[in-house]
Structures are given as C-alpha cells and as structure tokens.
Scaffold this motif. Structure first.
Motif, PDB file in Angstrom:
ATOM      1  N   SER A 224       0.867  -1.180   0.000  1.00  0.00           N
ATOM      2  CA  SER A 224       0.000   0.000   0.000  1.00  0.00           C
ATOM      3  C   SER A 224       0.901   1.226   0.000  1.00  0.00           C
ATOM      4  O   SER A 224       2.109   1.123   0.273  1.00  0.00           O
ATOM      5  CB  SER A 224      -0.945  -0.005   1.215  1.00  0.00           C
ATOM      6  N   ASP A 225       0.324   2.366  -0.311  1.00  0.00           N
ATOM      7  CA  ASP A 225       1.131   3.590  -0.340  1.00  0.00           C
ATOM      8  C   ASP A 225       1.710   3.916   1.035  1.00  0.00           C
ATOM      9  O   ASP A 225       2.864   4.351   1.156  1.00  0.00           O
ATOM     10  CB  ASP A 225       0.282   4.759  -0.838  1.00  0.00           C
ATOM     11  N   HIS A 226       0.905   3.698   2.062  1.00  0.00           N
ATOM     12  CA  HIS A 226       1.391   3.968   3.418  1.00  0.00           C
ATOM     13  C   HIS A 226       2.538   3.029   3.782  1.00  0.00           C
ATOM     14  O   HIS A 226       3.584   3.465   4.297  1.00  0.00           O
ATOM     15  CB  HIS A 226       0.227   3.805   4.407  1.00  0.00           C
ATOM     16  N   GLU A 227       2.351   1.713   3.497  1.00  0.00           N
ATOM     17  CA  GLU A 227       3.420   0.747   3.798  1.00  0.00           C
ATOM     18  C   GLU A 227       4.657   1.032   2.952  1.00  0.00           C
ATOM     19  O   GLU A 227       5.786   0.813   3.390  1.00  0.00           O
ATOM     20  CB  GLU A 227       2.918  -0.673   3.538  1.00  0.00           C
ATOM     21  N   ARG A 260       1.858   3.002 -11.960  1.00  0.00           N
ATOM     22  CA  ARG A 260       1.491   4.027 -10.993  1.00  0.00           C
ATOM     23  C   ARG A 260       2.511   4.122  -9.858  1.00  0.00           C
ATOM     24  O   ARG A 260       2.835   5.198  -9.380  1.00  0.00           O
ATOM     25  CB  ARG A 260       0.101   3.714 -10.423  1.00  0.00           C
ATOM     26  N   ASN A 261       3.033   2.958  -9.415  1.00  0.00           N
ATOM     27  CA  ASN A 261       3.968   2.974  -8.282  1.00  0.00           C
ATOM     28  C   ASN A 261       5.398   2.636  -8.688  1.00  0.00           C
ATOM     29  O   ASN A 261       6.219   2.280  -7.846  1.00  0.00           O
ATOM     30  CB  ASN A 261       3.506   1.981  -7.207  1.00  0.00           C
ATOM     31  N   ALA A 262       5.709   2.714 -10.002  1.00  0.00           N
ATOM     32  CA  ALA A 262       7.067   2.368 -10.457  1.00  0.00           C
ATOM     33  C   ALA A 262       8.092   3.330  -9.861  1.00  0.00           C
ATOM     34  O   ALA A 262       9.211   2.919  -9.495  1.00  0.00           O
ATOM     35  CB  ALA A 262       7.134   2.383 -11.977  1.00  0.00           C
ATOM     36  N   PHE A 265       8.932   2.312  -6.287  1.00  0.00           N
ATOM     37  CA  PHE A 265       9.835   1.158  -6.253  1.00  0.00           C
ATOM     38  C   PHE A 265      11.237   1.552  -6.689  1.00  0.00           C
ATOM     39  O   PHE A 265      12.232   1.055  -6.150  1.00  0.00           O
ATOM     40  CB  PHE A 265       9.287   0.036  -7.139  1.00  0.00           C
ATOM     41  N   TYR A 266      11.323   2.427  -7.671  1.00  0.00           N
ATOM     42  CA  TYR A 266      12.634   2.853  -8.133  1.00  0.00           C
ATOM     43  C   TYR A 266      13.399   3.587  -7.027  1.00  0.00           C
ATOM     44  O   TYR A 266      14.603   3.392  -6.840  1.00  0.00           O
ATOM     45  CB  TYR A 266      12.486   3.754  -9.365  1.00  0.00           C
ATOM     46  N   SER A 267      12.706   4.444  -6.295  1.00  0.00           N
ATOM     47  CA  SER A 267      13.373   5.168  -5.203  1.00  0.00           C
ATOM     48  C   SER A 267      13.820   4.212  -4.104  1.00  0.00           C
ATOM     49  O   SER A 267      14.917   4.349  -3.538  1.00  0.00           O
ATOM     50  CB  SER A 267      12.426   6.223  -4.641  1.00  0.00           C
ATOM     51  N   MET A 268      13.009   3.157  -3.813  1.00  0.00           N
ATOM     52  CA  MET A 268      13.420   2.183  -2.798  1.00  0.00           C
ATOM     53  C   MET A 268      14.621   1.368  -3.264  1.00  0.00           C
ATOM     54  O   MET A 268      15.548   1.087  -2.490  1.00  0.00           O
ATOM     55  CB  MET A 268      12.240   1.260  -2.469  1.00  0.00           C
ATOM     56  N   ILE A 269      14.616   0.985  -4.548  1.00  0.00           N
ATOM     57  CA  ILE A 269      15.773   0.237  -5.078  1.00  0.00           C
ATOM     58  C   ILE A 269      17.013   1.119  -5.072  1.00  0.00           C
ATOM     59  O   ILE A 269      18.135   0.670  -4.797  1.00  0.00           O
ATOM     60  CB  ILE A 269      15.456  -0.278  -6.492  1.00  0.00           C
ATOM     61  N   GLN A 270      16.836   2.395  -5.351  1.00  0.00           N
ATOM     62  CA  GLN A 270      17.971   3.322  -5.312  1.00  0.00           C
ATOM     63  C   GLN A 270      18.509   3.447  -3.883  1.00  0.00           C
ATOM     64  O   GLN A 270      19.723   3.502  -3.662  1.00  0.00           O
ATOM     65  CB  GLN A 270      17.537   4.683  -5.835  1.00  0.00           C
ATOM     66  N   VAL A 405      12.590  14.380  -7.418  1.00  0.00           N
ATOM     67  CA  VAL A 405      12.120  15.769  -7.493  1.00  0.00           C
ATOM     68  C   VAL A 405      10.718  15.832  -8.088  1.00  0.00           C
ATOM     69  O   VAL A 405       9.837  16.570  -7.600  1.00  0.00           O
ATOM     70  CB  VAL A 405      13.118  16.617  -8.315  1.00  0.00           C
ATOM     71  N   GLU A 406      10.482  15.055  -9.138  1.00  0.00           N
ATOM     72  CA  GLU A 406       9.146  15.049  -9.739  1.00  0.00           C
ATOM     73  C   GLU A 406       8.103  14.520  -8.764  1.00  0.00           C
ATOM     74  O   GLU A 406       6.993  15.057  -8.662  1.00  0.00           O
ATOM     75  CB  GLU A 406       9.160  14.196 -11.006  1.00  0.00           C
ATOM     76  N   LEU A 407       8.459  13.464  -8.003  1.00  0.00           N
ATOM     77  CA  LEU A 407       7.526  12.930  -7.018  1.00  0.00           C
ATOM     78  C   LEU A 407       7.192  13.964  -5.955  1.00  0.00           C
ATOM     79  O   LEU A 407       6.029  14.146  -5.562  1.00  0.00           O
ATOM     80  CB  LEU A 407       8.113  11.669  -6.364  1.00  0.00           C
TER      81      LEU A 407
END
Length: 639
Positions: A224-227, A260-262, A265-270, A405-407
């Motif tokens: 979820s977005d919160h998790e 929508r949530n890519a 996930f990208y920020s978490m992988i980074q 930055v976009e997020l």
C-alpha cells in the motif's frame, strides 16, 4: 447352568478309575502307574477341592502362575449335556499350525456325530462371547470369538474326550482337536487396527515435530502507499535494512510493480543501492582493523624472536670451553638438550615470520603488477572503460534524483489542492528537500562534465602511447636490418683476409700461418660481440632510445644459458633458506633436476658471482661448516 454334583460310584483313589472311564467310552485301557490322578477328591462333598476354571457355572478367574517345570493337570469337566474327559498326560501334545495375526477364530475337530450347535455353544460359550459358528456335516466346526484372548482358553480343551450324556455309542463320543483358523474377517480387523496404530503414531510424531519446530517467520505485509512510505524509511535505516529489503524483494516477486507505483519502487531500489557505500566503508574499517592486528602480531612475533635469539646466544656462550669445563656431565647434557630445543623453537618461529613476510611480498608484487602500465597492455583502455562505467552510474543517479524531485513536486501540488494553507512547516521542509536535490543535481552535472574531460584526456594519452609504440617498432625494425647488413659485410672480409696474407713475405707468411686460426677465432668472437652489442642496442633503444658502443659491454661471468638457469634455481633455493646451505645440500637439490652436474661445477659457478652469493663459516669447533648465502639484494645496493 448347574454343575452335576452327584458322587461318583468309585473312589478317586482307586487306580482303576481311569481304565473304567476309558471302558465306558469304548476305548481299550492303557497301563498306568504312579500316584492317583485325583487324590484331593472329597466324596462327602461330591466335588473336587481344586476347582477347574473351565467348569460350568464358574466365571473365568486366571489361576496363579505356575512354574514352567510343573506339568499342567487337566481334570474332568461336567456339562449339562455332555462330559469332557482329560487326555492322557503321557501322550505328546498334538501339532498345531502357526497363529495368524489377529486370530479370533478356532477350528474344532473330532466332534461327536450327534453333536449339535447348542451343545457347541454350551461347551465353548463358557470361555467367552461367541460371534459366529459355522458347523460342517463332517464332525468339525469353526467358532469365531469376540476377543483374541478367548482363543487361548479354547485351545485348553484340545485333546479332551467328549461324551454325550451317559451313552457309550461311537456317534456320541469324540476326541476334540482345537487349533487356530485363518479367517478373512480377523485379518481385515487386524489390518484396520494396525493402520489405526500407525495413524496414531504418525499423529504423535507430527505433534512432537510441531512442538520442536521453530516458529514460522511473520507474514509479509501487503503493498500500500502507506506501507511503501514506511518501507522507504526502513531501508534508509541501517538497523532495519535487512528486514526491509526482504519485504521489498517479496513485493517485487509478487508483481506489485506497476506504472502508478514504479517511481516509488525505483526510489526504494535506489536507496538499497546507496546502502552499498555503507557496506564498503564497513568492509574497509574491518580490513583496517585486520591490518592493525597483523602489524601487532608481527611486532610481537619479532620481539619473541629477538628473545629467542638472546636465549640461543646464552646457550652458545655457555657451550664455549671457557665456561663449559666448569659444568658437570649431567649439567652439560641438560644444557645441550635445552640448546637444541631452543634452536628448534627459534627456527620454527623464524620460518613462520619469514612466511608472513613472503606473503606480504607476494601481495605487494601483485599490487605492483596491477599498477604498472605497459604501452603494449590495455591500461589506458581499462581506465577509459572504468570512466565510462562510472559515468553511466552517475547518470543513473541523476535520473533517480530527477524522479524524486518530480515525485515531491506532484505530492506538493496534490497537497496544495486538497489541503488548506495551514501546513506551512511541511511546505518549508519540502522546499528545503527540493533545494537540496537541486544542489545535488548541479553537483552531479559538474562531476559528469569533469569525468567527460578526464575521459577525453585519457583518450588523447592513449593515442599518443599508440604513436610512441609505432615509432619504437620502426626503430627496432631498422636496427634489425642494420644488424643483418653488418653480418653480410663482415663475412666477405673474413673470406678475403687469408688471401691477402698469402702475398706477403715468407717470414710474414710463417707468422700469418701461425696466427691465422687465432685471427679467425678473434673474428668470430668479434662477430659474437657485435651481435651481442646490437642486441643490447635494441633493448636500450626500446627503453632509453640510446645505444651503447660494443667496447663498453661488460664481460659476463655466466657463459651459457644453462649456467644462467642454474644461477636462477640456486638463487631461489637460497632465498628460501635465509641461514644458508652447504654446497652438498645445494648439489643434492640440483642433482634431482640435472643428473650430469657435479659439485665442482656448482662451486666454480658460485665463486664466479661474488656479488650474488657469499660463503660464510658457521658453527664452533667440530661443527664448523661452510655455507653459501644469497646476497643479490645487497649486491644491487652496493653496485
């Protein structure tokens, strides 16, 4: 069912009682000797004092256990419709079949022809509950009991003689034979019980395994977005990094990633990728601690070796004649033993220290091999490739920062649309984050430009090194051609020199005749020297672009390639023996490699190289020994 209690017409103490009973059954009597069978019969009571558990009207009470060496005494059993007479105890027990598993059915043979099913129930129903009786027309039947232990009671009646009433007719008499019978119902019930026991055993084992099994890990939360936001903070925390990465891996494997949530996930992988720097810094810190520990160990071992050397020097001083003569024989023996032990321990510790130093030298040499740059190798090319990889990684990081930055901008726009202007602190925090990210982007762009300039400089250096290499190859080729032309011009001169010498005077002819072989040898030696000089010129041109004249070439003490190979082998052998080795020891080692060599050749070769090998005397008195040591590194420093 009442028991017949009429007194018998003959006393039981009469020895002819058994014969009379057999005559009543129509059987020939047998001679019997010994005490009476029923000495405890009381004629006044009309019954036997020792009760039989098989008598009708009595419940089955198991008798007390008897010793195995005593025979079982069977007695007469009276029923309402028949009488059972015990078998002759001297006759052998009849053969029986093997007991089937779960047997509840018995075979009863030898029944009287006039026996009925009611009679069978009367006799065997006293033993236990009967489920079924299958009677045949041929004087036998099968009886199925409710319990297995009842079969053992029924086997007790095997061998008894049955008489119906008081008749002596053959159709009213018979000898019972009771044996085990195999029935499908018994086998099926037994198999069902075995399967039940097996299920119970499996259940018990499973309960034991479940009790000792470690608890299962906690379930992974759903996406979820919160998790996701909580997981991003946990990934940045070093303490909760392992559990957070496990959750991230589970989400990715479940297929939670979509358009929508890519970016999330990208920020978490980074963030996971940025944790590599912390791991590398931790590894560097641990390696530093390891190096410090190695240095401490080395210094401590060096101190221990110094103390061992002092102890050995004390023993050597005590072994000299000035002090040795004052010790007793036992004391000398102990001193000699202690000295040998100290020397062995010293040598072992010294070998360990030398091994550590050799490992360090090998590591340093490997590092030097990696650091050296040869024009023929692809050193600049590797550097260019490394720069390209670093450039790509920096570009990926730049894209990640742009996505963040976009997020942040999108979240800020959504909050401005849906929330009143009360959250001024959150806006300031986000503005600060935006400014930090912009500064980071600018720094990354500057670093990218700098890396591009360095890559261009490296490419220019690579082109220059390639041009230098081509020039050196052309110079080497020209020197090779000059060497070949010099050889061609030298050969005709050697051929014409004897012809010019023949036209001289007679005295000169004699002198020339005597010296011509020497001139030929000198010319050959000069040609060899010229070839060696040109070879040296080629090597020096590739390194220093300068040539040495043939006159300045030093004479080598090594005459052949074989001797050069021997010098290398002996140097390696003596380098691993820092305390030196005798000429015999060196010769024995070389003889394993070359059987044609002798000790004189080895000694002469070592003597011709005083800057590489040095001979020393070791020991005292009778233990004096000449040892050769490798001193090549000292010779390089002095020369």
């Amino acid at each position: 069912m009442s028991m017949d209690s009429n007194p018998m017409p003959m006393p039981m103490s009469d020895p002819n009682a058994w014969a009379t009973a057999m005559n009543n059954l129509g059987m020939a009597p047998m001679n019997m000797t010994g005490p009476p069978l029923m000495s405890d019969f009381d004629s006044g009571l009309g019954m036997m004092t020792g009760m039989n558990p098989m008598m009708p009207g009595l419940g089955y009470v198991p008798p007390p256990p008897l010793p195995h060496d005593l025979p079982i005494v069977k007695e007469i059993i009276h029923y309402q419709s028949c009488t059972l007479f015990p078998p002759n105890p001297n006759l052998p027990f009849p053969a029986m079949r093997e007991r089937p598993p779960g047997c509840k059915t018995v075979f009863v043979g030898g029944l009287p022809e006039n026996a009925t099913e009611a009679l069978i129930v009367e006799v065997f129903g006293q033993l236990g509950e009967i489920i079924a009786i299958r009677k045949s027309k041929k004087n036998f039947c099968h009886i199925r009991f409710a319990e297995e232990f009842t079969v053992d009671r029924a086997l007790f009646l095997s061998g008894y003689r049955m008489r119906l009433g008081s008749s002596t007719d053959k159709k009213d008499t018979g000898r019972l034979h009771v044996d085990f019978a195999q029935a499908r119902d018994d086998l099926y019930e037994w198999e069902c019980r075995q399967r039940l026991y097996a299920r119970e055993e499996r259940h018990r084992r499973r309960m034991e395994e479940d009790r000792f099994r470690p608890p299962s890990p906690p379930p992974i939360v759903h996406y979820s977005d919160h998790e996701c936001s909580l997981l991003g903070d946990k990934i940045k925390d070093e303490a909760a990094f392992a559990a957070a990465v496990h959750v991230l891996l589970t989400w990715v494997e479940r297929g939670e990633v979509n358009r929508r949530n890519a970016n999330n996930f990208y920020s978490m992988i980074q963030s996971s990728n940025s944790h590599i720097r912390q791991l590398m810094s931790q590894k560097a810190a641990h390696e530093k601690e390891l190096e410090v520990a190695k240095d401490k160990f080395k210094t401590a071992l060096s101190g221990i070796l110094a103390q061992f050397e002092q102890i050995v020097s004390v023993f050597h001083a005590a072994s000299k004649q000035k002090a040795w003569d004052h010790f007793s024989k036992a004391q000398r023996k102990n001193l000699d033993m202690w000295r040998k032990q100290a020397e062995e321990i010293r040598n072992m510790q010294n070998e360990e220290l030398m091994g550590i130093r050799r490992e360090e030298e090998m590591e340093m040499s490997d590092d030097d091999m990696e650091d050296t740059h040869d024009p023929d190798d692809s050193g600049p090319v590797a550097q260019v490739e490394a720069l390209k990889e670093e450039n790509d990684s920096l570009r990926c990081q730049l894209d990640a920062y742009r996505n963040e930055v976009e997020l942040l901008k999108q979240e800020q726009g959504k909050n401005q649309e849906h929330t009143p202007p009360q959250h001024s602190e959150e806006d300031t925090i986000r503005q600060q984050q935006l400014t930090f990210l912009q500064q980071a982007l600018q720094g990354m762009q500057k670093q990218l430009l700098k890396m591009c300039e360095e890559m261009k400089q490296r490419e220019a250096e690579l082109e220059k090194s390639v041009e230098d290499k081509q020039q050196l190859e052309s110079q080497v080729q020209s020197l090779k051609e000059g060497l070949e032309s010099l050889k061609k011009t030298r050969i005709p001169q050697l051929e014409t020199s004897p012809r010019d010498d023949r036209g001289s005077e007679e005295s000169a002819d004699q002198v020339n005749l005597e010296t011509s072989p020497q001139d030929d040898r000198g010319s050959e030696e000069s040609a060899d020297q010229v070839s060696e000089a040109t070879a040296l010129e080629v090597v020096s041109c590739s390194q220093e672009k300068e040539s040495l004249p043939p006159e300045k070439i030093p004479s080598s003490p090594v005459y052949s390639e074989r001797e050069a190979l021997l010098v290398g082998i002996i140097s390696t052998f003596l380098h691993v023996h820092p305390f030196g080795a005798s000429i015999e020891y060196i010769f024995s080692y070389l003889q394993q490699l070359d059987t044609k060599i002798n000790t004189g050749q080895v000694g002469a070769l070592l003597g011709r190289l005083p800057c590489t090998f040095r001979q020393e005397l070791t020991g005292v008195g009778a233990s004096l020994e000449k040892r050769w040591k490798f001193c090549g590194f000292e010779g390089i420093k002095t020369t």
